[in-house]
Design an enzyme around this catalytic site. Structure first.
Site, PDB file in Angstrom:
ATOM      1  N   ARG A  45       5.054  10.894  -2.379  1.00 25.94           N
ATOM      2  CA  ARG A  45       4.635  10.601  -1.015  1.00 25.94           C
ATOM      3  C   ARG A  45       5.759  10.829  -0.002  1.00 25.94           C
ATOM      4  O   ARG A  45       7.021  10.322   0.007  1.00 25.94           O
ATOM      5  CB  ARG A  45       4.107   9.148  -0.937  1.00 25.94           C
ATOM      6  CG  ARG A  45       4.081   8.788   0.444  1.00 25.94           C
ATOM      7  CD  ARG A  45       4.101   7.142   0.366  1.00 25.94           C
ATOM      8  NE  ARG A  45       3.759   6.713   1.778  1.00 25.94           N
ATOM      9  CZ  ARG A  45       4.058   5.369   2.299  1.00 25.94           C
ATOM     10  NH1 ARG A  45       4.625   4.687   1.502  1.00 25.94           N
ATOM     11  NH2 ARG A  45       3.838   5.045   3.448  1.00 25.94           N
ATOM     12  N   PRO A  80       0.780  -1.210  -0.090  1.00 22.94           N
ATOM     13  CA  PRO A  80      -0.112  -0.169   0.082  1.00 22.94           C
ATOM     14  C   PRO A  80       0.591   1.488   0.007  1.00 22.94           C
ATOM     15  O   PRO A  80       1.859   1.472   0.806  1.00 22.94           O
ATOM     16  CB  PRO A  80      -0.728  -0.077   1.351  1.00 22.94           C
ATOM     17  CG  PRO A  80      -0.878  -1.290   1.421  1.00 22.94           C
ATOM     18  CD  PRO A  80       0.496  -2.148   1.009  1.00 22.94           C
ATOM     19  N   ASN A  81       0.308   2.407  -0.798  1.00 26.45           N
ATOM     20  CA  ASN A  81       0.897   3.667  -0.865  1.00 26.45           C
ATOM     21  C   ASN A  81       2.199   3.775  -1.565  1.00 26.45           C
ATOM     22  O   ASN A  81       2.681   4.831  -1.919  1.00 26.45           O
ATOM     23  CB  ASN A  81       0.952   4.281   0.670  1.00 26.45           C
ATOM     24  CG  ASN A  81      -0.440   4.218   1.233  1.00 26.45           C
ATOM     25  OD1 ASN A  81      -1.415   4.815   0.632  1.00 26.45           O
ATOM     26  ND2 ASN A  81      -0.399   3.755   2.461  1.00 26.45           N
ATOM     27  N   HIS A 117      12.780  -2.291   3.073  1.00 29.35           N
ATOM     28  CA  HIS A 117      12.242  -0.945   3.524  1.00 29.35           C
ATOM     29  C   HIS A 117      13.092   0.099   3.170  1.00 29.35           C
ATOM     30  O   HIS A 117      14.406   0.131   3.305  1.00 29.35           O
ATOM     31  CB  HIS A 117      11.984  -1.020   5.126  1.00 29.35           C
ATOM     32  CG  HIS A 117      11.112  -2.283   5.652  1.00 29.35           C
ATOM     33  ND1 HIS A 117       9.705  -2.053   5.312  1.00 29.35           N
ATOM     34  CD2 HIS A 117      11.173  -3.290   6.168  1.00 29.35           C
ATOM     35  CE1 HIS A 117       9.176  -2.941   5.636  1.00 29.35           C
ATOM     36  NE2 HIS A 117      10.189  -4.073   6.362  1.00 29.35           N
ATOM     37  N   ARG A 139      12.102   5.293  13.341  1.00 32.55           N
ATOM     38  CA  ARG A 139      10.730   5.880  13.331  1.00 32.55           C
ATOM     39  C   ARG A 139       9.859   5.475  14.339  1.00 32.55           C
ATOM     40  O   ARG A 139      10.188   4.921  15.595  1.00 32.55           O
ATOM     41  CB  ARG A 139      10.347   5.660  11.877  1.00 32.55           C
ATOM     42  CG  ARG A 139      11.244   6.051  10.790  1.00 32.55           C
ATOM     43  CD  ARG A 139      10.601   5.900   9.465  1.00 32.55           C
ATOM     44  NE  ARG A 139       9.152   6.652   9.082  1.00 32.55           N
ATOM     45  CZ  ARG A 139       8.381   6.164   8.163  1.00 32.55           C
ATOM     46  NH1 ARG A 139       8.791   5.310   7.267  1.00 32.55           N
ATOM     47  NH2 ARG A 139       7.394   6.959   8.071  1.00 32.55           N
ATOM     48  N   ARG A 175       6.333   0.810  13.751  1.00 31.54           N
ATOM     49  CA  ARG A 175       7.025   0.225  12.618  1.00 31.54           C
ATOM     50  C   ARG A 175       8.242  -0.801  13.003  1.00 31.54           C
ATOM     51  O   ARG A 175       8.979  -0.922  12.170  1.00 31.54           O
ATOM     52  CB  ARG A 175       7.617   1.472  11.862  1.00 31.54           C
ATOM     53  CG  ARG A 175       6.568   2.237  11.377  1.00 31.54           C
ATOM     54  CD  ARG A 175       7.178   3.593  10.423  1.00 31.54           C
ATOM     55  NE  ARG A 175       6.427   4.672  10.407  1.00 31.54           N
ATOM     56  CZ  ARG A 175       5.134   4.543   9.376  1.00 31.54           C
ATOM     57  NH1 ARG A 175       4.838   3.615   8.579  1.00 31.54           N
ATOM     58  NH2 ARG A 175       4.476   5.618   9.487  1.00 31.54           N
ATOM     59  N   GLU A 219      12.937  -8.965   2.248  1.00 33.83           N
ATOM     60  CA  GLU A 219      12.377  -7.885   2.751  1.00 33.83           C
ATOM     61  C   GLU A 219      13.044  -6.678   2.839  1.00 33.83           C
ATOM     62  O   GLU A 219      14.092  -6.622   3.381  1.00 33.83           O
ATOM     63  CB  GLU A 219      11.778  -8.265   4.142  1.00 33.83           C
ATOM     64  CG  GLU A 219      10.957  -6.892   4.775  1.00 33.83           C
ATOM     65  CD  GLU A 219      10.529  -7.517   6.379  1.00 33.83           C
ATOM     66  OE1 GLU A 219      10.845  -8.511   6.796  1.00 33.83           O
ATOM     67  OE2 GLU A 219      10.109  -6.517   7.160  1.00 33.83           O
ATOM     68  N   HIS A 265       3.849  -4.405   9.233  1.00 33.02           N
ATOM     69  CA  HIS A 265       3.399  -4.421  10.833  1.00 33.02           C
ATOM     70  C   HIS A 265       2.377  -4.872  11.348  1.00 33.02           C
ATOM     71  O   HIS A 265       1.928  -4.981  12.469  1.00 33.02           O
ATOM     72  CB  HIS A 265       3.622  -2.814  11.276  1.00 33.02           C
ATOM     73  CG  HIS A 265       4.762  -2.135  10.590  1.00 33.02           C
ATOM     74  ND1 HIS A 265       6.042  -2.533  10.638  1.00 33.02           N
ATOM     75  CD2 HIS A 265       4.578  -1.100   9.637  1.00 33.02           C
ATOM     76  CE1 HIS A 265       6.556  -1.622   9.856  1.00 33.02           C
ATOM     77  NE2 HIS A 265       5.885  -0.717   9.306  1.00 33.02           N
ATOM     78  N   ALA A 296       2.916  -0.907   5.139  1.00 36.02           N
ATOM     79  CA  ALA A 296       2.356  -0.911   6.419  1.00 36.02           C
ATOM     80  C   ALA A 296       1.879  -2.089   6.675  1.00 36.02           C
ATOM     81  O   ALA A 296       1.678  -2.780   7.908  1.00 36.02           O
ATOM     82  CB  ALA A 296       1.277  -0.069   6.751  1.00 36.02           C
ATOM     83  N   ASP A 311       1.601 -15.582   6.395  1.00 36.11           N
ATOM     84  CA  ASP A 311       1.200 -16.933   5.727  1.00 36.11           C
ATOM     85  C   ASP A 311       1.149 -17.310   4.501  1.00 36.11           C
ATOM     86  O   ASP A 311       1.530 -18.151   4.241  1.00 36.11           O
ATOM     87  CB  ASP A 311      -0.508 -17.295   6.316  1.00 36.11           C
ATOM     88  CG  ASP A 311      -0.701 -17.519   7.729  1.00 36.11           C
ATOM     89  OD1 ASP A 311       0.288 -17.459   8.495  1.00 36.11           O
ATOM     90  OD2 ASP A 311      -1.768 -17.353   8.032  1.00 36.11           O
ATOM     91  N   TYR A 349      10.837   9.219   1.723  1.00 34.30           N
ATOM     92  CA  TYR A 349      11.026   8.220   0.553  1.00 34.30           C
ATOM     93  C   TYR A 349      11.710   8.466  -0.641  1.00 34.30           C
ATOM     94  O   TYR A 349      11.902   7.577  -1.485  1.00 34.30           O
ATOM     95  CB  TYR A 349       9.522   7.331   0.239  1.00 34.30           C
ATOM     96  CG  TYR A 349       9.054   7.047   1.699  1.00 34.30           C
ATOM     97  CD1 TYR A 349       9.483   5.879   2.424  1.00 34.30           C
ATOM     98  CD2 TYR A 349       7.988   7.466   2.196  1.00 34.30           C
ATOM     99  CE1 TYR A 349       8.595   5.231   3.262  1.00 34.30           C
ATOM    100  CE2 TYR A 349       7.266   7.181   3.205  1.00 34.30           C
ATOM    101  CZ  TYR A 349       7.773   5.830   3.853  1.00 34.30           C
ATOM    102  OH  TYR A 349       7.125   5.381   5.025  1.00 34.30           O
ATOM    103  N   ASN A 400       8.321  -5.103  -0.648  1.00 35.57           N
ATOM    104  CA  ASN A 400       8.381  -4.103   0.467  1.00 35.57           C
ATOM    105  C   ASN A 400       6.808  -3.954   0.651  1.00 35.57           C
ATOM    106  O   ASN A 400       6.206  -3.541   0.000  1.00 35.57           O
ATOM    107  CB  ASN A 400       8.906  -2.672  -0.213  1.00 35.57           C
ATOM    108  CG  ASN A 400       8.819  -1.611   0.829  1.00 35.57           C
ATOM    109  OD1 ASN A 400       7.867  -1.604   1.941  1.00 35.57           O
ATOM    110  ND2 ASN A 400       9.135  -0.278   0.457  1.00 35.57           N
TER     111      ASN A 400
HETATM  112  C1  DQA Z   1       8.192   1.348   4.342  1.00 36.84           C
HETATM  113  C2  DQA Z   1       8.158   1.375   6.116  1.00 36.84           C
HETATM  114  C3  DQA Z   1       6.483   1.279   6.374  1.00 36.84           C
HETATM  115  O1  DQA Z   1       6.476   1.427   7.838  1.00 36.84           O
HETATM  116  C4  DQA Z   1       5.481   2.155   5.947  1.00 36.84           C
HETATM  117  O2  DQA Z   1       4.146   1.916   6.126  1.00 36.84           O
HETATM  118  C5  DQA Z   1       5.766   2.153   4.416  1.00 36.84           C
HETATM  119  C6  DQA Z   1       7.114   1.957   3.724  1.00 36.84           C
HETATM  120  C7  DQA Z   1       9.581   1.539   3.916  1.00 36.84           C
HETATM  121  O3  DQA Z   1       9.619   1.270   2.677  1.00 36.84           O
HETATM  122  O4  DQA Z   1      10.331   2.269   4.492  1.00 36.84           O
HETATM  123  O5  DQA Z   1       4.580   2.168   3.686  1.00 36.84           O
HETATM  124  O6  DQA Z   1       7.994   0.038   4.076  1.00 36.84           O
END
Ligand code: DQA
Length: 145
Positions: free
Chosen positions: A18, A10-11, A99, A106, A110, A97, A79, A76, A86, A23, A73
């Site tokens: 953003r 998401p996002n 980030h 932060r 997180r 993984e 978390h 959110a 699963d 980021y 990635n």
């Molecule tokens: C993230 C860190 C997450 O806590 C956050 O919700 C994101 C981006 C990162 O790439 O730093 O959406 O995964």
């Protein structure tokens, strides 16, 4: 040709727009280019992004048959999502993984990741270079197999 799935939650479609102070200014198109540029011959990347947990889970199920590794990635969902954990536990190839931000600097919420219970490696706070590191590691693990 082996395919590495670069999966974004998401996002992350808004990457570049953003919270650029967190980021950065680069976009998912830049992520895809970067990841492809570090692939040796015989490997390619496929980048996907969704704001919907179920869609991401469906893509992981499909990836069981079609890919040699996942760089994820989860945004959110990292978390919050036991369902995503699963799904990754059904996947038998390497999972990295990533980030972009240094999540441990932060908010406390997180600091915990469900995904880290499955990931073969976790890359935090390297900006977009984290995706490239993830791809390199998937390639290395996949060549060992
Ligand atoms: C993230 C860190 C997450 O806590 C956050 O919700 C994101 C981006 C990162 O790439 O730093 O959406 O995964």
């Amino acid at each position: 040709m082996k395919t590495i799935l670069i999966l974004n939650g998401p996002n992350l479609n808004l990457l570049g727009k953003r919270q650029p102070h967190i980021y950065g200014h680069q976009t998912l198109v830049d992520v895809e280019r970067l990841c492809q540029s570090v692939c040796p011959d015989g490997f390619q990347v496929s980048l996907k992004q969704s704001n919907h947990e179920g869609q991401i889970i469906d893509w992981i199920h499909e990836a069981r048959e079609t890919t040699c590794g996942i760089v994820i990635n989860p945004g959110a969902l990292t978390h919050t999502s036991i369902a995503l954990l699963d799904a990754l536990n059904t996947y038998e190839q390497p999972v990295m993984e990533v980030h972009i931000s240094q999540v441990h600097k932060r908010e406390a919420f997180r600091h915990h990741s469900y995904i880290s219970l499955r990931a073969d490696g976790v890359i935090v706070g390297l900006g977009l270079d984290g995706y490239a590191a993830g791809v390199r590691r998937v390639v290395a693990l996949s060549e060992e197999r």
